[in-house]
Design a protein around this motif. Structure first.
Motif, PDB file in Angstrom:
ATOM      1  N   THR A  19       0.818  -1.206   0.000  1.00  0.00           N
ATOM      2  CA  THR A  19       0.000   0.000   0.000  1.00  0.00           C
ATOM      3  C   THR A  19       0.858   1.265   0.000  1.00  0.00           C
ATOM      4  OG1 THR A  19      -1.699  -1.179   1.227  1.00  0.00           O
ATOM      5  CG2 THR A  19      -1.821   1.206   1.262  1.00  0.00           C
ATOM      6  N   ALA A  20       1.901   1.275   0.802  1.00  0.00           N
ATOM      7  CA  ALA A  20       2.750   2.462   0.955  1.00  0.00           C
ATOM      8  C   ALA A  20       4.209   2.039   1.108  1.00  0.00           C
ATOM      9  CB  ALA A  20       2.293   3.266   2.163  1.00  0.00           C
ATOM     10  N   PRO A  21       4.850   1.638   0.002  1.00  0.00           N
ATOM     11  CA  PRO A  21       6.218   1.117   0.083  1.00  0.00           C
ATOM     12  C   PRO A  21       7.269   2.126   0.550  1.00  0.00           C
ATOM     13  CG  PRO A  21       5.550   1.392  -2.204  1.00  0.00           C
ATOM     14  CD  PRO A  21       4.339   1.644  -1.353  1.00  0.00           C
ATOM     15  N   ASP A  22       6.974   3.421   0.447  1.00  0.00           N
ATOM     16  CA  ASP A  22       7.921   4.424   0.923  1.00  0.00           C
ATOM     17  C   ASP A  22       7.860   4.596   2.436  1.00  0.00           C
ATOM     18  OD1 ASP A  22       8.803   4.891  -1.656  1.00  0.00           O
ATOM     19  OD2 ASP A  22       7.431   6.569  -1.968  1.00  0.00           O
ATOM     20  N   LEU A  23       6.759   4.181   3.041  1.00  0.00           N
ATOM     21  CA  LEU A  23       6.596   4.315   4.492  1.00  0.00           C
ATOM     22  C   LEU A  23       6.894   3.020   5.238  1.00  0.00           C
ATOM     23  CD1 LEU A  23       3.257   6.353   4.673  1.00  0.00           C
ATOM     24  CD2 LEU A  23       5.572   7.187   5.044  1.00  0.00           C
ATOM     25  N   PHE A  24       6.362   1.922   4.711  1.00  0.00           N
ATOM     26  CA  PHE A  24       6.482   0.636   5.391  1.00  0.00           C
ATOM     27  C   PHE A  24       7.490  -0.247   4.666  1.00  0.00           C
ATOM     28  CE2 PHE A  24       2.166   2.231   6.115  1.00  0.00           C
ATOM     29  CZ  PHE A  24       2.186   2.330   7.494  1.00  0.00           C
ATOM     30  N   LEU A  25       8.553  -0.555   5.345  1.00  0.00           N
ATOM     31  CA  LEU A  25       9.619  -1.378   4.786  1.00  0.00           C
ATOM     32  C   LEU A  25       9.500  -2.783   5.354  1.00  0.00           C
ATOM     33  CD1 LEU A  25      12.451   1.248   5.254  1.00  0.00           C
ATOM     34  CD2 LEU A  25      10.992   0.912   3.257  1.00  0.00           C
ATOM     35  N   LEU A  26      10.118  -3.736   4.677  1.00  0.00           N
ATOM     36  CA  LEU A  26      10.077  -5.119   5.137  1.00  0.00           C
ATOM     37  C   LEU A  26      11.485  -5.595   5.467  1.00  0.00           C
ATOM     38  CD1 LEU A  26       7.591  -6.637   2.526  1.00  0.00           C
ATOM     39  CD2 LEU A  26       7.087  -5.742   4.799  1.00  0.00           C
ATOM     40  N   LYS A  27      11.623  -6.259   6.591  1.00  0.00           N
ATOM     41  CA  LYS A  27      12.925  -6.799   6.996  1.00  0.00           C
ATOM     42  C   LYS A  27      13.302  -7.961   6.085  1.00  0.00           C
ATOM     43  CE  LYS A  27      12.077  -5.716  11.837  1.00  0.00           C
ATOM     44  NZ  LYS A  27      11.868  -6.305  13.175  1.00  0.00           N
ATOM     45  N   ASP A  28      14.560  -7.990   5.666  1.00  0.00           N
ATOM     46  CA  ASP A  28      15.045  -9.058   4.785  1.00  0.00           C
ATOM     47  C   ASP A  28      14.961 -10.428   5.452  1.00  0.00           C
ATOM     48  OD1 ASP A  28      15.636  -7.334   2.693  1.00  0.00           O
ATOM     49  OD2 ASP A  28      17.704  -7.018   3.377  1.00  0.00           O
ATOM     50  N   GLU A  29      15.245 -10.485   6.750  1.00  0.00           N
ATOM     51  CA  GLU A  29      15.345 -11.779   7.422  1.00  0.00           C
ATOM     52  C   GLU A  29      14.003 -12.464   7.667  1.00  0.00           C
ATOM     53  OE1 GLU A  29      15.597  -8.570  10.599  1.00  0.00           O
ATOM     54  OE2 GLU A  29      16.591  -8.920   8.702  1.00  0.00           O
ATOM     55  N   ASP A  30      12.924 -11.687   7.857  1.00  0.00           N
ATOM     56  CA  ASP A  30      11.645 -12.341   8.165  1.00  0.00           C
ATOM     57  C   ASP A  30      10.440 -11.747   7.444  1.00  0.00           C
ATOM     58  OD1 ASP A  30      11.310  -9.951   9.563  1.00  0.00           O
ATOM     59  OD2 ASP A  30      11.485 -10.865  11.537  1.00  0.00           O
ATOM     60  N   GLY A  31      10.625 -10.661   6.704  1.00  0.00           N
ATOM     61  CA  GLY A  31       9.527 -10.048   5.963  1.00  0.00           C
ATOM     62  C   GLY A  31       8.587  -9.216   6.804  1.00  0.00           C
ATOM     63  N   TYR A  32       8.897  -9.031   8.073  1.00  0.00           N
ATOM     64  CA  TYR A  32       8.043  -8.232   8.939  1.00  0.00           C
ATOM     65  C   TYR A  32       8.232  -6.752   8.628  1.00  0.00           C
ATOM     66  CZ  TYR A  32       6.888 -12.283  11.859  1.00  0.00           C
ATOM     67  OH  TYR A  32       6.422 -13.475  12.327  1.00  0.00           O
ATOM     68  N   ALA A  33       7.172  -5.994   8.800  1.00  0.00           N
ATOM     69  CA  ALA A  33       7.186  -4.565   8.477  1.00  0.00           C
ATOM     70  C   ALA A  33       7.842  -3.743   9.587  1.00  0.00           C
ATOM     71  CB  ALA A  33       5.765  -4.078   8.241  1.00  0.00           C
ATOM     72  N   TYR A  34       8.379  -2.597   9.168  1.00  0.00           N
ATOM     73  CA  TYR A  34       8.903  -1.612  10.106  1.00  0.00           C
ATOM     74  C   TYR A  34       8.901  -0.259   9.414  1.00  0.00           C
ATOM     75  CZ  TYR A  34      13.364  -1.629   7.562  1.00  0.00           C
ATOM     76  OH  TYR A  34      14.327  -1.515   6.610  1.00  0.00           O
ATOM     77  N   VAL A  35       9.083   0.800  10.168  1.00  0.00           N
ATOM     78  CA  VAL A  35       9.230   2.140   9.605  1.00  0.00           C
ATOM     79  C   VAL A  35      10.601   2.666  10.010  1.00  0.00           C
ATOM     80  CG1 VAL A  35       6.775   2.684   9.500  1.00  0.00           C
ATOM     81  CG2 VAL A  35       8.037   3.203  11.568  1.00  0.00           C
ATOM     82  N   GLU A  36      11.245   3.372   9.088  1.00  0.00           N
ATOM     83  CA  GLU A  36      12.544   3.964   9.412  1.00  0.00           C
ATOM     84  C   GLU A  36      12.377   5.161  10.332  1.00  0.00           C
ATOM     85  OE1 GLU A  36      15.953   3.129   6.177  1.00  0.00           O
ATOM     86  OE2 GLU A  36      14.585   4.751   5.691  1.00  0.00           O
ATOM     87  N   ARG A  37      11.346   5.953  10.039  1.00  0.00           N
ATOM     88  CA  ARG A  37      11.059   7.144  10.842  1.00  0.00           C
ATOM     89  C   ARG A  37       9.589   7.122  11.229  1.00  0.00           C
ATOM     90  NH1 ARG A  37      12.080  11.438   6.762  1.00  0.00           N
ATOM     91  NH2 ARG A  37      10.456  12.351   8.029  1.00  0.00           N
ATOM     92  N   GLU A  38       9.304   7.430  12.475  1.00  0.00           N
ATOM     93  CA  GLU A  38       7.922   7.451  12.930  1.00  0.00           C
ATOM     94  C   GLU A  38       7.156   8.655  12.397  1.00  0.00           C
ATOM     95  OE1 GLU A  38       7.551   6.918  17.142  1.00  0.00           O
ATOM     96  OE2 GLU A  38       8.248   4.844  17.026  1.00  0.00           O
ATOM     97  N   ASP A  39       7.857   9.752  12.085  1.00  0.00           N
ATOM     98  CA  ASP A  39       7.198  10.943  11.551  1.00  0.00           C
ATOM     99  C   ASP A  39       6.790  10.695  10.104  1.00  0.00           C
ATOM    100  OD1 ASP A  39       7.461  12.573  13.860  1.00  0.00           O
ATOM    101  OD2 ASP A  39       9.567  12.894  13.355  1.00  0.00           O
ATOM    102  N   VAL A  40       5.494  10.810   9.823  1.00  0.00           N
ATOM    103  CA  VAL A  40       4.984  10.610   8.468  1.00  0.00           C
ATOM    104  C   VAL A  40       5.233  11.892   7.686  1.00  0.00           C
ATOM    105  CG1 VAL A  40       2.917  10.172   7.094  1.00  0.00           C
ATOM    106  CG2 VAL A  40       3.227   8.999   9.281  1.00  0.00           C
ATOM    107  N   PRO A  41       5.900  11.803   6.523  1.00  0.00           N
ATOM    108  CA  PRO A  41       6.145  13.001   5.711  1.00  0.00           C
ATOM    109  C   PRO A  41       4.837  13.659   5.277  1.00  0.00           C
ATOM    110  CG  PRO A  41       7.480  11.160   4.947  1.00  0.00           C
ATOM    111  CD  PRO A  41       6.506  10.609   5.936  1.00  0.00           C
ATOM    112  N   ALA A  42       4.882  14.968   5.166  1.00  0.00           N
ATOM    113  CA  ALA A  42       3.710  15.721   4.716  1.00  0.00           C
ATOM    114  C   ALA A  42       3.231  15.172   3.373  1.00  0.00           C
ATOM    115  CB  ALA A  42       4.060  17.200   4.586  1.00  0.00           C
ATOM    116  N   GLY A  43       1.929  15.041   3.259  1.00  0.00           N
ATOM    117  CA  GLY A  43       1.335  14.542   2.029  1.00  0.00           C
ATOM    118  C   GLY A  43       1.189  13.030   1.977  1.00  0.00           C
TER     119      GLY A  43
END
Length: 63
Positions: A19-43
């Motif tokens: 849905t939002a590949p720029d916000l939600f990334l997936l860990k290589d080792e297990d495919g679980y989601a994470y965010v690099e930064r908690e602050d959502v960019p404007a827009g």
């Protein structure tokens, strides 16, 4: 707006990333989601909310 993924709940479905590949990334080792930064960019607030709404485990917290 801030967003985070609860790693205790995430099951690695990857729907948030589709849905939002720029916000939600997936860990290589297990495919679980994470965010690099908690602050959502404007827009990108709607994408963050859509990712949270799409999570079947409700592992994404918007605050």
């Amino acid at each position: 707006m801030k967003v985070r993924v609860d790693s205790e709940i995430c099951q690695g479905h990857g729907i948030c990333h589709m849905t939002a590949p720029d916000l939600f990334l997936l860990k290589d080792e297990d495919g679980y989601a994470y965010v690099e930064r908690e602050d959502v960019p404007a827009g990108q607030e709607d994408l963050a909310q859509l990712g949270a709404d799409s999570c079947p485990e409700q592992a994404i917290i918007i605050y």
